[in-house]
Design a protein around this motif. Structure first.
Motif, PDB file in Angstrom:
ATOM      1  N   ASN A  55      92.626 -22.288 -20.057  1.00  0.00           N
ATOM      2  CA  ASN A  55      91.186 -21.527 -20.640  1.00  0.00           C
ATOM      3  C   ASN A  55      90.259 -22.351 -21.440  1.00  0.00           C
ATOM      4  O   ASN A  55      90.798 -23.360 -22.175  1.00  0.00           O
ATOM      5  CB  ASN A  55      91.644 -20.380 -21.499  1.00  0.00           C
ATOM      6  N   HIS A 100      80.710 -14.311  -8.622  1.00  0.00           N
ATOM      7  CA  HIS A 100      81.313 -13.851  -9.697  1.00  0.00           C
ATOM      8  C   HIS A 100      80.273 -13.709 -11.150  1.00  0.00           C
ATOM      9  O   HIS A 100      80.497 -13.046 -11.880  1.00  0.00           O
ATOM     10  CB  HIS A 100      82.617 -14.690 -10.221  1.00  0.00           C
ATOM     11  N   ASN A 144      87.854 -16.384 -24.984  1.00  0.00           N
ATOM     12  CA  ASN A 144      87.544 -17.514 -23.899  1.00  0.00           C
ATOM     13  C   ASN A 144      85.923 -17.410 -23.714  1.00  0.00           C
ATOM     14  O   ASN A 144      85.574 -17.994 -22.919  1.00  0.00           O
ATOM     15  CB  ASN A 144      88.128 -16.996 -22.557  1.00  0.00           C
ATOM     16  N   ILE A 161      87.339 -21.947 -16.723  1.00  0.00           N
ATOM     17  CA  ILE A 161      88.629 -22.472 -16.769  1.00  0.00           C
ATOM     18  C   ILE A 161      88.623 -23.736 -16.255  1.00  0.00           C
ATOM     19  O   ILE A 161      87.860 -24.176 -15.639  1.00  0.00           O
ATOM     20  CB  ILE A 161      89.705 -21.471 -15.857  1.00  0.00           C
ATOM     21  N   TYR A 216      77.511 -10.461 -18.182  1.00  0.00           N
ATOM     22  CA  TYR A 216      78.231 -11.677 -17.682  1.00  0.00           C
ATOM     23  C   TYR A 216      78.467 -12.494 -19.250  1.00  0.00           C
ATOM     24  O   TYR A 216      77.864 -12.650 -19.859  1.00  0.00           O
ATOM     25  CB  TYR A 216      77.704 -12.628 -16.767  1.00  0.00           C
ATOM     26  N   VAL A 227      85.135 -23.208 -12.442  1.00  0.00           N
ATOM     27  CA  VAL A 227      86.239 -23.919 -12.610  1.00  0.00           C
ATOM     28  C   VAL A 227      86.056 -25.228 -12.803  1.00  0.00           C
ATOM     29  O   VAL A 227      85.630 -26.081 -12.004  1.00  0.00           O
ATOM     30  CB  VAL A 227      87.330 -23.900 -11.455  1.00  0.00           C
ATOM     31  N   ASN A 231      87.047 -16.982 -10.368  1.00  0.00           N
ATOM     32  CA  ASN A 231      86.117 -17.281 -11.665  1.00  0.00           C
ATOM     33  C   ASN A 231      84.947 -17.932 -11.113  1.00  0.00           C
ATOM     34  O   ASN A 231      84.936 -18.643 -10.073  1.00  0.00           O
ATOM     35  CB  ASN A 231      87.007 -18.193 -12.553  1.00  0.00           C
ATOM     36  N   ASN A 261      80.282 -16.102 -20.154  1.00  0.00           N
ATOM     37  CA  ASN A 261      80.720 -17.489 -19.353  1.00  0.00           C
ATOM     38  C   ASN A 261      82.247 -17.808 -19.653  1.00  0.00           C
ATOM     39  O   ASN A 261      82.387 -17.807 -21.181  1.00  0.00           O
ATOM     40  CB  ASN A 261      79.595 -18.386 -19.764  1.00  0.00           C
ATOM     41  N   SER A 262      83.272 -17.817 -19.297  1.00  0.00           N
ATOM     42  CA  SER A 262      84.861 -18.069 -19.557  1.00  0.00           C
ATOM     43  C   SER A 262      85.088 -19.271 -18.574  1.00  0.00           C
ATOM     44  O   SER A 262      86.136 -18.817 -17.603  1.00  0.00           O
ATOM     45  CB  SER A 262      85.496 -16.808 -19.479  1.00  0.00           C
TER      46      SER A 262
END
Ligand code: FDA
Length: 368
Positions: free
Chosen positions: A93, A287, A180, A84, A79, A270, A267, A81-82
Protein backbone atom coordinates in the motif's frame (compact mmCIF):
# COMPACT_ATOMS: atom_id res chain seq x y z
CA UNK A 1 -17.35 39.19 -34.57
CA UNK A 2 -14.56 41.19 -32.93
CA UNK A 3 -12.96 39.90 -29.77
CA UNK A 4 -11.52 41.46 -26.62
CA UNK A 5 -9.18 38.53 -25.96
CA UNK A 6 -7.36 35.77 -27.75
CA UNK A 7 -6.79 32.76 -25.49
CA UNK A 8 -4.08 30.42 -26.77
CA UNK A 9 -4.76 26.93 -25.39
CA UNK A 10 -8.04 25.44 -24.14
CA UNK A 11 -6.60 23.77 -21.01
CA UNK A 12 -7.82 24.53 -17.51
CA UNK A 13 -5.96 27.86 -17.30
CA UNK A 14 -7.16 29.25 -20.64
CA UNK A 15 -10.72 27.97 -20.18
CA UNK A 16 -11.06 29.33 -16.63
CA UNK A 17 -9.84 32.72 -17.83
CA UNK A 18 -12.21 32.68 -20.82
CA UNK A 19 -15.16 31.78 -18.58
CA UNK A 20 -14.37 34.60 -16.15
CA UNK A 21 -13.91 37.10 -19.00
CA UNK A 22 -17.37 36.38 -20.43
CA UNK A 23 -18.89 36.99 -16.99
CA UNK A 24 -17.57 40.55 -17.42
CA UNK A 25 -19.14 40.81 -20.86
CA UNK A 26 -15.92 40.24 -22.82
CA UNK A 27 -15.77 38.37 -26.11
CA UNK A 28 -13.12 35.70 -26.34
CA UNK A 29 -11.56 33.75 -29.17
CA UNK A 30 -9.93 30.48 -28.04
CA UNK A 31 -7.48 28.66 -30.30
CA UNK A 32 -6.24 25.15 -29.56
CA UNK A 33 -3.58 23.31 -31.51
CA UNK A 34 -4.85 19.85 -30.59
CA UNK A 35 -7.96 18.34 -32.20
CA UNK A 36 -9.90 18.69 -28.94
CA UNK A 37 -10.40 21.10 -26.05
CA UNK A 38 -9.36 20.50 -22.43
CA UNK A 39 -5.56 20.30 -22.57
CA UNK A 40 -4.19 17.58 -20.34
CA UNK A 41 -7.35 17.05 -18.31
CA UNK A 42 -9.18 15.82 -21.44
CA UNK A 43 -11.06 12.56 -20.95
CA UNK A 44 -12.26 10.43 -23.85
CA UNK A 45 -15.07 7.89 -23.71
CA UNK A 46 -13.88 4.43 -24.78
CA UNK A 47 -16.15 1.41 -24.29
CA UNK A 48 -18.33 3.50 -21.95
CA UNK A 49 -15.32 4.36 -19.75
CA UNK A 50 -13.90 7.87 -19.26
CA UNK A 51 -10.25 7.48 -20.19
CA UNK A 52 -7.76 10.01 -18.79
CA UNK A 53 -5.91 10.45 -22.07
CA UNK A 54 -2.95 12.44 -20.71
CA UNK A 55 -2.41 10.64 -17.40
CA UNK A 56 -4.45 9.96 -14.26
CA UNK A 57 -6.15 13.10 -12.92
CA UNK A 58 -7.51 13.20 -9.39
CA UNK A 59 -8.88 16.49 -8.17
CA UNK A 60 -7.83 17.40 -4.64
CA UNK A 61 -7.67 20.64 -2.69
CA UNK A 62 -7.89 22.14 0.77
CA UNK A 63 -9.43 25.32 -0.55
CA UNK A 64 -13.21 25.37 -0.22
CA UNK A 65 -13.55 28.22 -2.71
CA UNK A 66 -11.74 26.26 -5.43
CA UNK A 67 -13.73 23.10 -4.59
CA UNK A 68 -17.02 25.02 -4.88
CA UNK A 69 -15.80 26.65 -8.08
CA UNK A 70 -15.05 23.37 -9.87
CA UNK A 71 -18.27 21.80 -8.56
CA UNK A 72 -20.25 24.35 -10.61
CA UNK A 73 -19.22 22.48 -13.72
CA UNK A 74 -19.64 18.84 -12.68
CA UNK A 75 -20.76 16.61 -9.87
CA UNK A 76 -17.82 14.93 -8.15
CA UNK A 77 -17.78 11.42 -6.72
CA UNK A 78 -16.13 10.28 -3.48
CA UNK A 79 -13.05 8.71 -5.10
CA UNK A 80 -10.05 8.52 -2.76
CA UNK A 81 -6.67 7.98 -4.34
CA UNK A 82 -5.10 4.86 -2.78
CA UNK A 83 -2.43 3.65 -5.19
CA UNK A 84 -0.66 0.36 -4.64
CA UNK A 85 2.88 -0.68 -5.56
CA UNK A 86 3.79 -3.92 -7.29
CA UNK A 87 7.40 -4.98 -6.64
CA UNK A 88 8.19 -8.28 -8.34
CA UNK A 89 4.66 -9.52 -7.68
CA UNK A 90 4.53 -8.35 -4.04
CA UNK A 91 1.79 -5.78 -3.37
CA UNK A 92 2.33 -2.83 -1.00
CA UNK A 93 0.00 0.00 0.00
CA UNK A 94 0.98 3.62 -0.65
CA UNK A 95 1.68 6.16 0.66
CA UNK A 96 4.05 4.50 3.18
CA UNK A 97 1.78 3.68 6.09
CA UNK A 98 1.09 0.96 8.67
CA UNK A 99 -0.30 -1.37 5.96
CA UNK A 100 2.99 -1.02 4.06
CA UNK A 101 5.10 -1.60 7.18
CA UNK A 102 3.06 -4.62 8.20
CA UNK A 103 3.57 -6.17 4.78
CA UNK A 104 7.30 -5.37 4.79
CA UNK A 105 8.23 -6.47 8.31
CA UNK A 106 5.17 -8.05 9.96
CA UNK A 107 5.03 -5.19 12.52
CA UNK A 108 1.58 -4.36 13.84
CA UNK A 109 1.97 -1.25 16.01
CA UNK A 110 3.26 2.28 15.20
CA UNK A 111 5.94 1.85 17.87
CA UNK A 112 7.29 -1.31 16.23
CA UNK A 113 7.26 0.36 12.79
CA UNK A 114 9.12 3.43 14.08
CA UNK A 115 11.71 1.23 15.78
CA UNK A 116 12.29 -0.74 12.56
CA UNK A 117 12.80 2.40 10.47
CA UNK A 118 15.10 3.87 13.12
CA UNK A 119 17.14 0.63 13.25
CA UNK A 120 17.63 0.73 9.46
CA UNK A 121 18.53 4.42 9.43
CA UNK A 122 21.15 3.79 12.12
CA UNK A 123 22.56 0.79 10.27
CA UNK A 124 22.98 2.87 7.09
CA UNK A 125 24.83 5.52 9.14
CA UNK A 126 24.61 8.27 6.52
CA UNK A 127 25.23 11.71 8.00
CA UNK A 128 25.56 13.94 4.97
CA UNK A 129 23.71 12.42 2.00
CA UNK A 130 25.40 13.35 -1.29
CA UNK A 131 22.84 11.89 -3.70
CA UNK A 132 19.19 10.77 -3.87
CA UNK A 133 19.98 7.18 -2.93
CA UNK A 134 21.77 8.18 0.28
CA UNK A 135 19.12 10.77 1.06
CA UNK A 136 16.24 8.26 0.75
CA UNK A 137 18.03 5.58 2.80
CA UNK A 138 18.89 8.12 5.50
CA UNK A 139 15.21 9.06 5.72
CA UNK A 140 13.39 5.69 5.59
CA UNK A 141 15.99 2.91 5.59
CA UNK A 142 17.10 0.34 3.04
CA UNK A 143 13.95 -1.86 2.70
CA UNK A 144 11.52 0.86 1.69
CA UNK A 145 14.18 2.41 -0.53
CA UNK A 146 15.04 -0.77 -2.42
CA UNK A 147 11.51 -2.10 -2.88
CA UNK A 148 9.46 1.05 -3.31
CA UNK A 149 11.64 4.03 -4.24
CA UNK A 150 14.77 3.04 -6.19
CA UNK A 151 13.36 1.49 -9.39
CA UNK A 152 10.44 3.89 -9.70
CA UNK A 153 12.61 6.97 -9.26
CA UNK A 154 15.28 5.75 -11.69
CA UNK A 155 12.64 5.10 -14.35
CA UNK A 156 11.04 8.48 -13.73
CA UNK A 157 14.27 10.44 -14.13
CA UNK A 158 16.08 8.17 -16.56
CA UNK A 159 19.16 8.16 -14.28
CA UNK A 160 20.59 6.09 -11.44
CA UNK A 161 19.44 7.20 -7.99
CA UNK A 162 23.10 7.44 -6.93
CA UNK A 163 23.64 9.98 -9.73
CA UNK A 164 20.59 12.12 -8.91
CA UNK A 165 20.91 15.10 -6.58
CA UNK A 166 19.78 14.59 -2.97
CA UNK A 167 17.52 17.68 -2.97
CA UNK A 168 14.91 15.97 -5.21
CA UNK A 169 13.71 14.13 -2.10
CA UNK A 170 13.53 16.64 0.73
CA UNK A 171 11.30 14.50 2.89
CA UNK A 172 9.38 11.26 2.47
CA UNK A 173 5.92 11.20 3.95
CA UNK A 174 5.66 8.30 6.41
CA UNK A 175 2.33 7.72 8.12
CA UNK A 176 1.92 5.65 11.26
CA UNK A 177 -1.78 4.94 10.77
CA UNK A 178 -3.56 2.31 8.67
CA UNK A 179 -4.62 4.97 6.14
CA UNK A 180 -4.12 4.44 2.40
CA UNK A 181 -5.49 7.85 1.33
CA UNK A 182 -2.69 9.33 -0.78
CA UNK A 183 -3.69 12.98 -0.36
CA UNK A 184 -4.04 14.91 2.90
CA UNK A 185 -6.47 17.42 1.40
CA UNK A 186 -9.96 17.96 2.73
CA UNK A 187 -11.67 17.70 -0.68
CA UNK A 188 -11.02 15.02 -3.27
CA UNK A 189 -12.89 13.33 -6.11
CA UNK A 190 -13.39 12.64 -9.81
CA UNK A 191 -16.03 14.40 -11.91
CA UNK A 192 -18.78 11.89 -12.68
CA UNK A 193 -18.80 11.65 -16.48
CA UNK A 194 -15.20 12.83 -16.93
CA UNK A 195 -13.31 16.13 -17.10
CA UNK A 196 -14.08 17.20 -20.66
CA UNK A 197 -17.60 18.33 -19.69
CA UNK A 198 -16.03 20.88 -17.31
CA UNK A 199 -14.13 22.57 -20.13
CA UNK A 200 -17.15 22.30 -22.45
CA UNK A 201 -19.26 24.17 -19.92
CA UNK A 202 -16.57 26.78 -19.29
CA UNK A 203 -16.40 27.49 -23.03
CA UNK A 204 -20.14 27.23 -23.76
CA UNK A 205 -20.94 30.97 -23.73
CA UNK A 206 -22.04 32.51 -27.02
CA UNK A 207 -19.39 35.17 -26.35
CA UNK A 208 -16.71 32.51 -26.86
CA UNK A 209 -15.61 31.13 -30.20
CA UNK A 210 -13.38 28.05 -30.12
CA UNK A 211 -11.21 26.80 -32.95
CA UNK A 212 -9.33 23.51 -32.59
CA UNK A 213 -6.44 22.37 -34.80
CA UNK A 214 -5.15 25.97 -34.75
CA UNK A 215 -1.53 26.52 -33.79
CA UNK A 216 -0.72 30.05 -32.64
CA UNK A 217 2.66 29.82 -34.36
CA UNK A 218 1.12 29.19 -37.77
CA UNK A 219 -0.06 32.82 -37.67
CA UNK A 220 1.75 34.48 -34.79
CA UNK A 221 2.31 37.90 -36.43
CA UNK A 222 -1.34 38.25 -37.40
CA UNK A 223 -2.67 37.19 -34.04
CA UNK A 224 -0.41 39.74 -32.35
CA UNK A 225 -1.67 42.43 -34.73
CA UNK A 226 -5.37 41.53 -34.53
CA UNK A 227 -5.90 40.94 -30.82
CA UNK A 228 -5.44 43.75 -28.28
CA UNK A 229 -4.97 41.34 -25.39
CA UNK A 230 -3.75 37.76 -25.38
CA UNK A 231 -3.71 34.98 -22.79
CA UNK A 232 -0.95 32.60 -23.83
CA UNK A 233 -0.74 29.12 -22.24
CA UNK A 234 1.76 27.50 -24.61
CA UNK A 235 5.51 27.09 -24.07
CA UNK A 236 7.07 30.41 -23.06
CA UNK A 237 10.43 29.65 -24.74
CA UNK A 238 8.69 28.96 -28.04
CA UNK A 239 6.85 32.29 -27.81
CA UNK A 240 10.23 34.05 -27.68
CA UNK A 241 11.78 31.92 -30.45
CA UNK A 242 13.99 30.00 -28.00
CA UNK A 243 16.33 33.02 -27.92
CA UNK A 244 17.79 32.10 -24.52
CA UNK A 245 17.78 28.35 -25.26
CA UNK A 246 15.24 25.53 -24.86
CA UNK A 247 13.60 24.74 -21.56
CA UNK A 248 13.69 21.03 -20.70
CA UNK A 249 10.85 18.73 -19.69
CA UNK A 250 10.25 15.09 -18.78
CA UNK A 251 7.82 13.50 -21.16
CA UNK A 252 5.64 10.40 -21.03
CA UNK A 253 4.44 7.85 -23.51
CA UNK A 254 1.04 6.26 -22.96
CA UNK A 255 0.08 2.80 -24.25
CA UNK A 256 -3.66 2.24 -23.94
CA UNK A 257 -5.46 -1.09 -24.46
CA UNK A 258 -9.10 -2.14 -24.31
CA UNK A 259 -9.35 -5.53 -22.60
CA UNK A 260 -12.18 -8.05 -22.95
CA UNK A 261 -12.47 -8.50 -19.22
CA UNK A 262 -14.30 -6.71 -16.47
CA UNK A 263 -11.53 -6.00 -13.99
CA UNK A 264 -7.79 -6.12 -14.74
CA UNK A 265 -6.01 -4.99 -11.58
CA UNK A 266 -8.68 -4.10 -9.02
CA UNK A 267 -7.37 -0.57 -8.47
CA UNK A 268 -7.16 2.62 -10.53
CA UNK A 269 -3.42 3.13 -10.02
CA UNK A 270 -0.73 0.46 -9.66
CA UNK A 271 2.91 1.62 -9.52
CA UNK A 272 5.57 -0.78 -10.77
CA UNK A 273 8.60 -0.17 -8.59
CA UNK A 274 11.05 -2.71 -10.07
CA UNK A 275 13.57 -1.11 -12.47
CA UNK A 276 13.28 -4.09 -14.85
CA UNK A 277 9.64 -3.26 -15.76
CA UNK A 278 9.91 -0.40 -18.28
CA UNK A 279 6.69 1.40 -17.33
CA UNK A 280 6.15 3.22 -14.03
CA UNK A 281 2.46 2.56 -13.62
CA UNK A 282 -0.71 1.04 -15.03
CA UNK A 283 -3.93 3.03 -14.81
CA UNK A 284 -7.27 1.17 -14.99
CA UNK A 285 -9.60 4.05 -15.77
CA UNK A 286 -12.99 2.55 -14.84
CA UNK A 287 -12.05 2.42 -11.14
CA UNK A 288 -11.95 6.24 -10.95
CA UNK A 289 -15.72 6.16 -11.34
CA UNK A 290 -16.43 2.73 -9.79
CA UNK A 291 -17.43 1.48 -13.26
CA UNK A 292 -18.96 -1.93 -13.89
CA UNK A 293 -18.79 -2.01 -17.70
CA UNK A 294 -18.18 -5.45 -19.29
CA UNK A 295 -14.79 -4.31 -20.72
CA UNK A 296 -11.92 -2.40 -19.19
CA UNK A 297 -9.36 0.13 -20.46
CA UNK A 298 -5.81 0.23 -19.12
CA UNK A 299 -2.90 2.57 -19.83
CA UNK A 300 0.78 1.82 -19.30
CA UNK A 301 2.82 4.94 -18.56
CA UNK A 302 6.43 5.05 -19.82
CA UNK A 303 8.63 7.99 -18.75
CA UNK A 304 10.61 9.52 -21.57
CA UNK A 305 13.29 12.14 -22.10
CA UNK A 306 11.65 15.08 -23.81
CA UNK A 307 12.66 15.90 -27.36
CA UNK A 308 11.30 18.64 -29.60
CA UNK A 309 7.86 17.53 -30.80
CA UNK A 310 7.08 15.39 -27.70
CA UNK A 311 4.39 16.50 -25.26
CA UNK A 312 6.11 18.54 -22.54
CA UNK A 313 4.58 17.09 -19.36
CA UNK A 314 6.80 17.93 -16.41
CA UNK A 315 9.02 21.05 -16.27
CA UNK A 316 12.55 20.22 -15.09
CA UNK A 317 13.02 23.03 -12.60
CA UNK A 318 16.75 22.64 -12.02
CA UNK A 319 19.20 25.54 -11.78
CA UNK A 320 19.93 25.74 -15.51
CA UNK A 321 16.29 25.71 -16.59
CA UNK A 322 15.13 28.10 -13.88
CA UNK A 323 17.80 30.58 -14.96
CA UNK A 324 16.67 30.35 -18.60
CA UNK A 325 13.04 30.72 -17.52
CA UNK A 326 13.92 33.82 -15.48
CA UNK A 327 15.17 35.50 -18.67
CA UNK A 328 11.98 34.66 -20.56
CA UNK A 329 9.85 35.81 -17.63
CA UNK A 330 11.65 39.18 -17.76
CA UNK A 331 10.80 39.56 -21.45
CA UNK A 332 7.20 38.57 -20.67
CA UNK A 333 6.96 41.40 -18.12
CA UNK A 334 7.80 43.85 -20.88
CA UNK A 335 4.64 42.81 -22.77
CA UNK A 336 1.80 43.74 -20.39
CA UNK A 337 -0.90 43.08 -23.03
CA UNK A 338 0.03 39.38 -22.99
CA UNK A 339 -0.71 37.20 -19.97
CA UNK A 340 1.53 34.15 -19.77
CA UNK A 341 -0.28 31.47 -17.79
CA UNK A 342 -0.59 27.79 -17.00
CA UNK A 343 2.04 25.12 -16.64
CA UNK A 344 3.78 25.89 -19.96
CA UNK A 345 3.48 29.66 -19.84
CA UNK A 346 4.83 29.77 -16.26
CA UNK A 347 7.17 26.74 -16.62
CA UNK A 348 5.88 25.36 -13.36
CA UNK A 349 4.20 22.13 -12.33
CA UNK A 350 0.67 23.02 -11.30
CA UNK A 351 -1.98 20.68 -9.95
CA UNK A 352 -5.49 21.41 -11.20
CA UNK A 353 -6.59 23.32 -8.12
CA UNK A 354 -3.46 25.48 -8.36
CA UNK A 355 -3.95 26.24 -12.03
CA UNK A 356 -7.55 27.31 -11.38
CA UNK A 357 -6.38 29.56 -8.52
CA UNK A 358 -3.69 31.08 -10.79
CA UNK A 359 -6.21 31.68 -13.61
CA UNK A 360 -8.76 33.25 -11.23
CA UNK A 361 -6.08 35.52 -9.83
CA UNK A 362 -4.96 36.56 -13.35
CA UNK A 363 -8.59 37.16 -14.34
CA UNK A 364 -9.25 39.26 -11.24
CA UNK A 365 -6.19 41.41 -11.88
CA UNK A 366 -7.01 41.83 -15.56
CA UNK A 367 -10.78 42.25 -15.52
CA UNK A 368 -11.55 44.24 -12.38
P1 FDA B 1 -2.58 22.32 -20.44
O1 FDA B 1 -1.34 21.73 -20.98
O2 FDA B 1 -3.62 21.42 -19.94
O3 FDA B 1 -3.23 23.26 -21.56
C1 FDA B 1 -2.45 24.01 -22.47
C2 FDA B 1 -3.15 23.92 -23.81
O4 FDA B 1 -2.52 24.82 -24.72
C3 FDA B 1 -3.04 22.52 -24.43
O5 FDA B 1 -4.31 22.08 -24.80
C4 FDA B 1 -2.13 22.75 -25.63
O6 FDA B 1 -2.43 21.89 -26.72
C5 FDA B 1 -2.44 24.19 -25.98
N1 FDA B 1 -1.36 24.84 -26.73
C6 FDA B 1 -0.04 24.81 -26.43
N2 FDA B 1 0.65 25.50 -27.37
C7 FDA B 1 -0.27 25.96 -28.26
C8 FDA B 1 -0.15 26.70 -29.45
N3 FDA B 1 1.03 27.09 -29.93
N4 FDA B 1 -1.27 27.03 -30.14
C9 FDA B 1 -2.49 26.60 -29.68
N5 FDA B 1 -2.65 25.87 -28.55
C10 FDA B 1 -1.55 25.56 -27.86
N6 FDA B 1 -3.28 17.65 -11.42
C11 FDA B 1 -4.06 17.30 -10.35
O7 FDA B 1 -4.59 18.19 -9.69
N7 FDA B 1 -4.27 15.98 -10.06
C12 FDA B 1 -3.72 14.97 -10.78
O8 FDA B 1 -3.93 13.79 -10.46
C13 FDA B 1 -2.89 15.33 -11.89
N8 FDA B 1 -2.31 14.36 -12.65
C14 FDA B 1 -1.45 14.70 -13.67
C15 FDA B 1 -0.81 13.69 -14.39
C16 FDA B 1 0.07 14.02 -15.40
C17 FDA B 1 0.75 12.92 -16.19
C18 FDA B 1 0.35 15.39 -15.68
C19 FDA B 1 1.37 15.77 -16.74
C20 FDA B 1 -0.29 16.39 -14.98
C21 FDA B 1 -1.20 16.06 -13.96
N9 FDA B 1 -1.88 17.06 -13.26
C22 FDA B 1 -2.68 16.69 -12.19
C23 FDA B 1 -1.72 18.48 -13.60
C24 FDA B 1 -2.79 19.02 -14.61
O9 FDA B 1 -2.69 18.30 -15.81
C25 FDA B 1 -2.54 20.51 -14.85
O10 FDA B 1 -2.74 21.23 -13.65
C26 FDA B 1 -3.44 21.17 -15.92
O11 FDA B 1 -3.71 20.35 -16.99
C27 FDA B 1 -2.75 22.43 -16.40
O12 FDA B 1 -3.59 23.17 -17.27
P2 FDA B 1 -2.95 24.23 -18.26
O13 FDA B 1 -4.08 24.94 -18.90
O14 FDA B 1 -1.92 25.02 -17.58
O15 FDA B 1 -2.11 23.36 -19.32
Amino acid sequence: MSFDYLVVGSGLFGSTFAYEATKKGKRVKVIEKRAHIGGNIYTENIAGINVHKYGAHIFHTNDKEIWDYINQFAEFNRYTNSPIANFRGEIYNLPFNMNTFHKLWGVTTPEEAKAKIEEQRKEANIENPTNLEEQAISLVGIDIYEKLIKGYTEKQWGRKASELPAFIIKRLPVRFTYDNNYFNDRYQGIPIGGYTQIIEKMLSSEKIEVEVNKDFFANKAEYLKDYPRIVYTGMIDQFFDYQFGQLEYRSLQFETSVLEQENYQGNAVVNYTDAKIPYTRIIEHKHFEFGNQPKTVITREYPKTWEMGDEPYYPMNDTRNNEIFRQYAKLAEEQPHIIFGGRLGMYKYYDMHQVIAAALSAAKKELN
